[in-house]
Scaffold this motif. Structure first.
Motif, PDB file in Angstrom:
ATOM      1  N   ILE A  76       0.782  -1.307   0.039  1.00 60.45           N
ATOM      2  CA  ILE A  76       0.117   0.037   0.074  1.00 60.45           C
ATOM      3  C   ILE A  76       0.742   1.217   0.075  1.00 60.45           C
ATOM      4  N   ALA A  77       1.876   1.254   0.927  1.00 56.87           N
ATOM      5  CA  ALA A  77       2.885   2.382   0.832  1.00 56.87           C
ATOM      6  C   ALA A  77       3.235   2.515  -0.545  1.00 56.87           C
ATOM      7  N   ALA A  78       3.881   1.750  -1.000  1.00 60.91           N
ATOM      8  CA  ALA A  78       4.575   1.874  -2.549  1.00 60.91           C
ATOM      9  C   ALA A  78       3.512   2.427  -3.454  1.00 60.91           C
ATOM     10  N   VAL A  79       2.190   1.936  -3.480  1.00 53.07           N
ATOM     11  CA  VAL A  79       1.241   2.185  -4.255  1.00 53.07           C
ATOM     12  C   VAL A  79       0.946   3.876  -3.975  1.00 53.07           C
ATOM     13  N   VAL A  80       0.807   4.168  -2.822  1.00 50.18           N
ATOM     14  CA  VAL A  80       0.417   5.327  -2.703  1.00 50.18           C
ATOM     15  C   VAL A  80       1.652   6.444  -2.956  1.00 50.18           C
ATOM     16  N   ILE A  81       2.959   6.016  -2.669  1.00 46.22           N
ATOM     17  CA  ILE A  81       4.095   6.814  -2.974  1.00 46.22           C
ATOM     18  C   ILE A  81       4.250   6.932  -4.497  1.00 46.22           C
ATOM     19  N   GLY A  82       3.514   5.985  -5.317  1.00 46.59           N
ATOM     20  CA  GLY A  82       3.402   6.120  -6.764  1.00 46.59           C
ATOM     21  C   GLY A  82       2.503   6.849  -7.347  1.00 46.59           C
ATOM     22  N   GLY A  83       1.788   7.637  -6.436  1.00 51.72           N
ATOM     23  CA  GLY A  83       0.694   8.420  -6.849  1.00 51.72           C
ATOM     24  C   GLY A  83      -0.862   8.034  -6.974  1.00 51.72           C
ATOM     25  N   THR A  84      -0.953   6.989  -6.454  1.00 51.50           N
ATOM     26  CA  THR A  84      -2.588   6.374  -6.414  1.00 51.50           C
ATOM     27  C   THR A  84      -3.115   7.160  -5.355  1.00 51.50           C
ATOM     28  N   GLY A 108       7.699   5.708   6.638  1.00 53.93           N
ATOM     29  CA  GLY A 108       6.861   6.305   7.163  1.00 53.93           C
ATOM     30  C   GLY A 108       6.438   7.861   6.767  1.00 53.93           C
ATOM     31  N   VAL A 109       7.729   8.581   6.776  1.00 49.63           N
ATOM     32  CA  VAL A 109       7.700  10.000   6.698  1.00 49.63           C
ATOM     33  C   VAL A 109       7.578  10.238   5.384  1.00 49.63           C
ATOM     34  N   LEU A 110       7.908   9.528   4.473  1.00 43.53           N
ATOM     35  CA  LEU A 110       7.656   9.857   3.046  1.00 43.53           C
ATOM     36  C   LEU A 110       6.172   9.604   2.695  1.00 43.53           C
ATOM     37  N   LEU A 111       5.557   8.651   3.213  1.00 43.69           N
ATOM     38  CA  LEU A 111       4.268   8.216   2.918  1.00 43.69           C
ATOM     39  C   LEU A 111       3.437   9.441   3.514  1.00 43.69           C
ATOM     40  N   LEU A 112       3.816   9.991   4.684  1.00 40.93           N
ATOM     41  CA  LEU A 112       2.885  11.176   5.211  1.00 40.93           C
ATOM     42  C   LEU A 112       3.180  12.296   4.117  1.00 40.93           C
ATOM     43  N   ALA A 113       4.360  12.490   3.777  1.00 43.30           N
ATOM     44  CA  ALA A 113       4.442  13.499   2.654  1.00 43.30           C
ATOM     45  C   ALA A 113       3.570  13.447   1.577  1.00 43.30           C
ATOM     46  N   GLN A 156      -0.947  14.634  -1.957  1.00 40.00           N
ATOM     47  CA  GLN A 156      -2.186  14.296  -2.812  1.00 40.00           C
ATOM     48  C   GLN A 156      -3.288  15.094  -2.453  1.00 40.00           C
ATOM     49  N   ARG A 157      -3.462  15.380  -1.109  1.00 38.90           N
ATOM     50  CA  ARG A 157      -4.710  16.147  -0.408  1.00 38.90           C
ATOM     51  C   ARG A 157      -4.476  17.567  -1.228  1.00 38.90           C
ATOM     52  N   ALA A 158      -3.320  18.236  -1.292  1.00 39.57           N
ATOM     53  CA  ALA A 158      -3.013  19.288  -1.768  1.00 39.57           C
ATOM     54  C   ALA A 158      -3.418  19.769  -3.323  1.00 39.57           C
TER      55      ALA A 158
END
Lengths: 506, 341
Positions: free
Chosen positions: B271-279, B320-325, B330-332
């Motif tokens: 999930i972390a990889a997918v989110v960092i990948g912009g999904t 963790g930090v990356l994911l948060l960022a 994404q929200r922005a």
């Protein structure tokens, strides 16, 4: 000339969540005719449409298409049979492109995959029929509500359509766009398409409609030819009230005496925001009903949102009680008892999952902070009194607010803000999409509020309504105020001319 | 000539040239993917500056070889997340598939039988979750959590103790290295790349793919548009399960063992990889290519930490930090695009 109807619904019964929604309704549509379904909110219009398109199942009764009995299991089945629907709340996908929104479900394919160039050109064609020139690749969310509405209609008519159902298609369109839509409707009529047109705008019904069916409380009142039906009779049939009550429609609340030397509560000097409104000067006077007129995107809602702290402004100053203020959040404006009621009732206003009572006390509770909870008895008392004062129906404080009709939801929103005892109340399209009866009530309510000293800013897309309600009218065009008028001195035609003056047309 | 419809992106180019702003605004959903590509490049440059021997064929090749199983999982997960769902079962299902392969290989069943069977086992888990989500209206979180417990429990039944894999066919997927100069890749990488292409094609080029995005945008609208929502939603979980099955096979080759605790927490890495990948976690937007980048970012960080010789928990902190960022970014982006209306 009647011939055989294309669609015929006979003796339809449907109960919905325990309530009778349709009670023995007959309805028919003819090829090449525009048929208007009229009725107050809760009359059963939406239910009938949903039953026809397979979104709901009838408990009893039959539906015939071209003389053959049909029963659609889902909207997809109805689509295949040639029944296309554009729903009231735009049901498109903001995350996808315009082309996809038009073509989804029947994408042209090539070698097992989607043929994107053909898909785009088909979408462009469909849009061209509507007279819309936008990039089919652009994401839908980039476009205004009105454009999205046109895209939805383009989607509906771009397939092989036998019956087209338009549920409140014009509520977010401005006059030009409505004219364009009517041109398309007339073309479709000429092609023999049967069109169901639902609208709260009587003028539009009379302009485009051939036949009218009136429903009230889930019952059929009758089917009439538009040309043979007087407006006043139609309204009376819809409301089931005495026509006498409708005279309220004609009268504005008394213009407060000496309105010229009233004190300004809220003053804007050069207030604007890039991309929303040009720098604007405005005074909101004590106890006045200030009408905002203008087309969608003219700056009317944008300024309202700035005045109430919903959106920020990037130039000029806002003066409240002679003091310069800057609101960063609606909360801060609310502290000064400046309240804003949003135009998007469903998404930004009503919390559908909460009860009517909870919705009414919501703002008051938020104002107090969450620690000092309003006692339950006080909540009951409050909600009961507002339900009575605004005549919210059904008068059940524990009913889920989402289950109420549009007009009643609007009243719940009003009650929520009024519970705060605001000094300035800004109402953005409080009467959109609600029936005439509720409209009249809300207009009367607003008039009473102003008479009691509250300043009300009233925004409406219906010029005639602004003209009737406002003590003073501010006209917006091209993101700025172009005129401030005395409603007694102008006619609807004059107002229309000011609002509609070609904005950079070439 | 007709009604004027003002649209922000419809403005024709004044000079007749290519309108970059318009092209960019039409592809706003690629923005997060671009961010993740930028991040990957920055990481690589940074790593190269710190350890001079970082950006070289051997290390870069190992990024793919060591993370082939994660790439496959991320492909399935991307589909699920685009529909607005989540699949927490993939780590356990992968572990189960690995265990199943190990047990059967030790029983002397031929690899030709085992490979399709193991993959099918994954699909069945996916089907179970998909049916629960679609027809029993269970939250994806809960349904896939149930799938996770079930698969993990079955792992213990299959391999109470560590079970070595000796079969040469399966192991050759990892051990046989195709070398091109200093570059190399393995059978596992070939499989992972194939999965990437197939799933990317499904998503970008087929009606099914469009329906996946449509469901993520608004399930209600997709239904009213007459799209095959039910079928597609189930299929998305089946594909995710199938990916977990394939990934189990790759993991069997990678670790050469079946073990009850294989893949614990891998679903979260995925999930972390997918989110960092912009999904977008809320659904409706995302790309397989982005998820591939996400896995690579994840792999680079892991590699850097091991180059540093630092404790592995530091890797978690970093991710963790990356994911948060990324969630904040994404929200922005989302709020910017919606406020444009």
């Amino acid at each position: 000339m009647d011939g055989e109807p294309v669609v015929e619904v006979a003796n339809a019964h449907l109960r919905f969540a325990g309530d009778v929604a349709l009670d023995g309704v007959d309805f028919r549509m003819f090829a090449g005719e525009v048929h208007s379904l009229m009725g107050e909110n809760g009359a059963g219009k939406s239910t009938l449409i949903k039953a026809m398109t397979g979104a709901l199942r009838l408990d009893s009764g039959v539906m015939r298409l071209d003389g053959k009995t049909v029963s659609f299991s889902d909207p997809a089945a109805a689509l295949r049979a040639g029944l296309s629907t554009v729903y009231q709340e735009i049901d498109l996908l903001p995350n996808l492109s315009v082309a996809e929104n038009i073509m989804l479900g029947r994408e042209p394919s090539r070698a097992g995959g989607i043929d994107w160039p053909r898909m785009r050109s088909a979408a462009t064609e469909a849009l061209a029929v509507m007279g819309v020139d936008i990039d089919p690749r652009s994401p839908l969310s980039r476009h205004s509500l009105a454009t999205q509405q046109l895209v939805a209609i383009a989607r509906a008519i771009s397939r092989d359509v036998k019956v087209l159902i338009l549920d409140e298609p014009t509520s977010s369109l401005d006059q030009d766009e409505v004219n364009e839509l009517f041109r398309v409707i007339r073309e479709l009529k000429a092609r023999g398409v049967a069109i169901l047109f639902v609208s709260h705008f009587l003028e539009q019904v009379y302009e485009i409609g051939d036949r009218i069916t009136v429903l009230r409380n889930g019952k059929l009142i009758g089917e009439y030819k538009t040309a043979e039906m007087l407006r006043i009779d139609l309204v009376q049939k819809m409301l089931g009230k005495e026509a006498a009550e409708l005279t309220v429609l004609e009268s504005r609340g008394p213009t407060p005496a000496g309105s010229t030397d009233r004190k300004a509560i809220l003053t804007a000097r050069g207030v604007g925001r890039r991309g929303a409104t040009k720098p604007t000067d405005l005074d909101v006077l004590e106890g006045e009903l200030l009408g905002f007129a203008g087309l969608l995107g003219s700056g009317r809602s944008e300024l309202a949102r700035i005045l109430t702290g919903v959106d920020p402004f990037d130039g000029g100053e806002l003066i409240l009680d002679g003091e310069r203020r800057r609101f960063h959040q609606p909360r801060q404006a609310l502290k000064e008892r400046i309240a804003y009621s949003t135009e998007s009732r469903k998404t930004e206003g009503i919390v559908g999952e909460l009860s009517v009572r909870e919705n009414i006390v919501l703002a008051l509770q938020a104002d107090l902070g969450w620690i000092r909870r309003i006692p339950r008895e006080r909540q009951d008392e409050l909600s009961a009194s507002w339900i009575e004062a605004l005549d919210i129906r059904p008068a059940e404080p524990e009913r889920r607010a989402g289950a109420l009709s549009g007009g009643n939801q609007q009243k719940v929103l009003l009650a929520r803000l009024l519970a705060l005892a605001p000094r300035v109340l800004v109402l953005d399209e409080p009467t959109r999409g609600i029936d005439i009866g509720a409209k009249v009530e809300i207009q009367r309510l607003i008039g009473d509020l102003a008479a009691n000293g509250m300043s009300v800013v009233f925004i409406s897309a219906e010029l005639e309504e602004v003209l009737r309600v406002g003590h003073r009218i501010v006209v917006f065009r091209d993101r700025e105020i172009v005129a401030t008028l005395d409603p007694d001195a102008v006619t609807l035609e004059m107002l229309l001319a000011i609002v509609a003056k070609a904005d950079g047309d070439d | 000539m007709n009604a004027k419809v003002t649209a922000p992106v419809a403005a024709p180019t004044k000079d007749g040239g290519f309108d970059w702003r318009r092209a960019l605004s039409n592809r706003v959903s690629w923005l997060p993917v671009g961010a993740s590509a930028l991040l990957l490049i920055l990481l690589l440059v940074g790593a190269q500056m710190r350890f001079e021997s970082f950006v070289k064929p051997g290390v870069l090749s190992s990024l793919f070889v060591d993370n082939a199983y994660l790439i496959v999982l991320a492909c399935g997960m991307t589909l699920v997340i685009i529909t607005g769902g989540i699949d927490l079962s993939v780590g356990a299902v992968m572990g189960f598939s690995t265990a199943l392969a190990a047990v059967m290989l030790n029983d002397g069943v031929s690899a030709a039988v085992i490979i399709p069977l193991v993959i099918l086992a994954g699909s069945l888990f996916g089907l179970l979750i998909g049916v629960l989500v679609q027809y029993f209206d269970v939250q994806p979180f809960i349904a896939s959590l149930a799938g996770m417990f079930l698969a993990r429990g079955l792992c213990y039944v299959l391999v109470p103790r560590n079970l070595r894999i000796e079969d040469t066919t399966v192991l050759s997927l990892q051990n046989h290295k195709f070398r091109f100069g200093d570059w190399y890749f393995t059978g596992t990488v070939i499989i992972a790349v194939m999965v990437v292409f197939v799933v990317a094609w499904l998503l970008a080029k087929t009606r099914f793919g469009r329906t996946v995005y449509a469901i993520g945008g608004s399930e209600q609208s997709a239904l009213l548009m007459g799209l095959p929502v039910a079928r597609s939603k189930v299929l998305v979980y089946v594909i995710s399960g199938t990916c977990a099955g394939i990934s189990g096979l790759l993991f069997a080759a990678y670790t050469a063992a079946g073990y009850a605790l294989h893949g614990v927490g891998t679903e979260l890495d995925t999930i972390a990889a997918v989110v960092i990948g912009g999904t977008l976690l809320t659904g409706g937007s995302g790309y397989i290519f982005g998820s591939l980048l996400g896995v690579l970012v994840y792999g680079v960080i892991k590699q850097v930490i091991s180059f540093e010789g630092a404790e592995q928990y530091k890797f978690r902190i970093f991710v963790g930090v990356l994911l948060l960022a990324f969630v904040v970014v994404q929200r922005a982006i989302v709020s910017r695009t919606t406020s444009r209306r």
